[in-house]
Scaffold this motif. Sequence first.
Motif, PDB file in Angstrom:
ATOM      1  N   SER A  87      -1.599   4.655  -2.054  1.00  0.00           N
ATOM      2  CA  SER A  87      -0.983   5.965  -1.864  1.00  0.00           C
ATOM      3  C   SER A  87       0.505   5.749  -1.570  1.00  0.00           C
ATOM      4  CB  SER A  87      -1.650   6.680  -0.690  1.00  0.00           C
ATOM      5  OG  SER A  87      -1.257   6.071   0.541  1.00  0.00           O
ATOM      6  N   PRO A  88       1.340   6.789  -1.709  1.00  0.00           N
ATOM      7  CA  PRO A  88       2.769   6.622  -1.391  1.00  0.00           C
ATOM      8  C   PRO A  88       3.003   6.095   0.024  1.00  0.00           C
ATOM      9  CG  PRO A  88       2.409   8.680  -2.569  1.00  0.00           C
ATOM     10  CD  PRO A  88       1.050   8.114  -2.278  1.00  0.00           C
ATOM     11  N   LEU A  89       2.198   6.537   0.964  1.00  0.00           N
ATOM     12  CA  LEU A  89       2.382   6.037   2.333  1.00  0.00           C
ATOM     13  C   LEU A  89       2.000   4.560   2.455  1.00  0.00           C
ATOM     14  CD1 LEU A  89       1.229   8.969   4.637  1.00  0.00           C
ATOM     15  CD2 LEU A  89       3.400   7.752   4.773  1.00  0.00           C
ATOM     16  N   GLN A  90       0.916   4.179   1.824  1.00  0.00           N
ATOM     17  CA  GLN A  90       0.529   2.767   1.868  1.00  0.00           C
ATOM     18  C   GLN A  90       1.628   1.896   1.266  1.00  0.00           C
ATOM     19  OE1 GLN A  90      -3.301   3.471  -0.126  1.00  0.00           O
ATOM     20  NE2 GLN A  90      -4.348   2.559   1.643  1.00  0.00           N
ATOM     21  N   ALA A  91       2.185   2.352   0.145  1.00  0.00           N
ATOM     22  CA  ALA A  91       3.266   1.581  -0.478  1.00  0.00           C
ATOM     23  C   ALA A  91       4.499   1.543   0.418  1.00  0.00           C
ATOM     24  CB  ALA A  91       3.605   2.200  -1.834  1.00  0.00           C
ATOM     25  N   ALA A  92       4.790   2.668   1.084  1.00  0.00           N
ATOM     26  CA  ALA A  92       5.968   2.706   1.958  1.00  0.00           C
ATOM     27  C   ALA A  92       5.769   1.812   3.185  1.00  0.00           C
ATOM     28  CB  ALA A  92       6.241   4.145   2.382  1.00  0.00           C
ATOM     29  N   ILE A 114       4.200  -0.925   3.263  1.00  0.00           N
ATOM     30  CA  ILE A 114       4.447  -2.302   2.827  1.00  0.00           C
ATOM     31  C   ILE A 114       5.939  -2.522   2.578  1.00  0.00           C
ATOM     32  CG2 ILE A 114       4.014  -3.965   0.982  1.00  0.00           C
ATOM     33  CD1 ILE A 114       1.240  -2.680   0.651  1.00  0.00           C
ATOM     34  N   ALA A 115       6.565  -1.568   1.906  1.00  0.00           N
ATOM     35  CA  ALA A 115       7.977  -1.729   1.548  1.00  0.00           C
ATOM     36  C   ALA A 115       8.877  -1.796   2.771  1.00  0.00           C
ATOM     37  CB  ALA A 115       8.414  -0.577   0.636  1.00  0.00           C
ATOM     38  N   HIS A 116       8.511  -1.086   3.832  1.00  0.00           N
ATOM     39  CA  HIS A 116       9.371  -1.019   5.022  1.00  0.00           C
ATOM     40  C   HIS A 116       8.798  -1.809   6.197  1.00  0.00           C
ATOM     41  CE1 HIS A 116      11.994   1.953   3.112  1.00  0.00           C
ATOM     42  NE2 HIS A 116      10.889   2.512   2.637  1.00  0.00           N
ATOM     43  N   ASP A 117       7.863  -2.669   5.897  1.00  0.00           N
ATOM     44  CA  ASP A 117       7.347  -3.585   6.926  1.00  0.00           C
ATOM     45  C   ASP A 117       6.876  -2.814   8.176  1.00  0.00           C
ATOM     46  OD1 ASP A 117       6.636  -6.038   7.865  1.00  0.00           O
ATOM     47  OD2 ASP A 117       8.602  -6.534   8.692  1.00  0.00           O
ATOM     48  N   CYS A 169       1.897  -3.964  18.368  1.00  0.00           N
ATOM     49  CA  CYS A 169       2.956  -4.860  17.879  1.00  0.00           C
ATOM     50  C   CYS A 169       4.330  -4.207  17.982  1.00  0.00           C
ATOM     51  CB  CYS A 169       2.685  -5.255  16.431  1.00  0.00           C
ATOM     52  SG  CYS A 169       1.113  -6.113  16.178  1.00  0.00           S
ATOM     53  N   GLY A 170       4.378  -2.912  18.239  1.00  0.00           N
ATOM     54  CA  GLY A 170       5.667  -2.235  18.395  1.00  0.00           C
ATOM     55  C   GLY A 170       6.397  -2.000  17.095  1.00  0.00           C
ATOM     56  N   ALA A 171       5.670  -1.719  16.030  1.00  0.00           N
ATOM     57  CA  ALA A 171       6.315  -1.487  14.732  1.00  0.00           C
ATOM     58  C   ALA A 171       6.714  -0.031  14.551  1.00  0.00           C
ATOM     59  CB  ALA A 171       5.381  -1.919  13.603  1.00  0.00           C
ATOM     60  N   TYR A 172       6.884   0.691  15.636  1.00  0.00           N
ATOM     61  CA  TYR A 172       7.152   2.124  15.553  1.00  0.00           C
ATOM     62  C   TYR A 172       8.386   2.478  14.715  1.00  0.00           C
ATOM     63  CZ  TYR A 172       3.702   2.390  19.306  1.00  0.00           C
ATOM     64  OH  TYR A 172       2.562   2.273  20.050  1.00  0.00           O
ATOM     65  N   PRO A 173       9.540   1.809  14.880  1.00  0.00           N
ATOM     66  CA  PRO A 173      10.717   2.227  14.073  1.00  0.00           C
ATOM     67  C   PRO A 173      10.444   2.173  12.577  1.00  0.00           C
ATOM     68  CG  PRO A 173      11.379   0.765  15.856  1.00  0.00           C
ATOM     69  CD  PRO A 173       9.891   0.744  15.838  1.00  0.00           C
ATOM     70  N   ASN A 174       9.752   1.155  12.125  1.00  0.00           N
ATOM     71  CA  ASN A 174       9.475   1.050  10.686  1.00  0.00           C
ATOM     72  C   ASN A 174       8.398   2.030  10.241  1.00  0.00           C
ATOM     73  OD1 ASN A 174      11.371  -0.933  10.750  1.00  0.00           O
ATOM     74  ND2 ASN A 174       9.967  -2.631  10.393  1.00  0.00           N
ATOM     75  N   ILE A 175       7.453   2.321  11.126  1.00  0.00           N
ATOM     76  CA  ILE A 175       6.443   3.335  10.791  1.00  0.00           C
ATOM     77  C   ILE A 175       7.117   4.696  10.609  1.00  0.00           C
ATOM     78  CG2 ILE A 175       4.479   4.611  11.718  1.00  0.00           C
ATOM     79  CD1 ILE A 175       3.555   2.013  13.074  1.00  0.00           C
ATOM     80  N   VAL A 176       7.997   5.043  11.531  1.00  0.00           N
ATOM     81  CA  VAL A 176       8.715   6.328  11.429  1.00  0.00           C
ATOM     82  C   VAL A 176       9.564   6.353  10.163  1.00  0.00           C
ATOM     83  CG1 VAL A 176      10.476   7.769  12.515  1.00  0.00           C
ATOM     84  CG2 VAL A 176       8.694   6.705  13.918  1.00  0.00           C
ATOM     85  N   ARG A 177      10.223   5.250   9.871  1.00  0.00           N
ATOM     86  CA  ARG A 177      11.068   5.207   8.669  1.00  0.00           C
ATOM     87  C   ARG A 177      10.228   5.394   7.405  1.00  0.00           C
ATOM     88  NH1 ARG A 177      12.932   0.459   9.261  1.00  0.00           N
ATOM     89  NH2 ARG A 177      14.691   1.108  10.522  1.00  0.00           N
ATOM     90  N   ALA A 178       9.097   4.731   7.329  1.00  0.00           N
ATOM     91  CA  ALA A 178       8.241   4.849   6.135  1.00  0.00           C
ATOM     92  C   ALA A 178       7.746   6.275   5.957  1.00  0.00           C
ATOM     93  CB  ALA A 178       7.063   3.877   6.247  1.00  0.00           C
TER      94      ALA A 178
END
Length: 239
Positions: free
Chosen positions: A155-160, A162-165, A221-230
């Motif tokens: 899905s677009p979110l799954q791809a995002a 991955i793309a934005h770590d 793991c604290g990946a919040y900034p990249n989750i928000v960006r994606a």
Amino acid sequence: MPDPLDVRPAAGPSDDAQEAGPAPALSRRGFIQSALAGAALNAAPRTVGAAAKPAVPAAAAPAPVPAAPPQPVRLNINGKDYQLALEPRVTLLDALRETIGLTGTKKGCDRGQCGACTVMLDGRRVNSCLTLAVMAEDRKIVTVEGLGAGNDALSPLQAAFIAHDAFQCGYCTPGQLCSATALLGELRAGAASAVTPDVRGRPALTDDEIRERMSGNICRCGAYPNIVRAIRIVAAGQA
């Protein structure tokens, strides 16, 4: 030979003392013995009192609750029907993982606090660990396995993600993806959140909106900034 522990007081010079006879001897050994005896007497009432307390009966172990007979349950998961026989207390999470074998949905806290078990029920995200399987009968359940378009397409979110770590260990990622997918639907429907400044209008796509709407999903793991960006990038593309 005189006893070195003998501390007899010296005889006084008064006549009364001489008439009363010699003073009783008080040796150091005798003093210690007397002190020990006094201490034992002081402790004795407490010991007796404690022994006199009635014994508190041990709490009886609760009787095991007998399992209810399995009931037929039909679940529609990712567009496919599953006819199951489940004990009525089986959660949707356990039915997905243990009975059907869809292990993409993760069991984290098992108390509805971490969001790792998030799935969508009729388009709305729920904690599957707090949802009984029988409650999901005849409703459309979507898990992380059903987010893609099929044939292993992301899905677009799954791809995002991955793309934005947007993950590290990845354990919370299935719940994050299901929650983010439902979030996009909420934004399209104009649903307000607790941080929407004007609930009368369509909520603006801001990082605060995304963080508030994703607050039920914890990433250790604290990946919040990249989750928000994606999520922001995908939402902007769908706006």
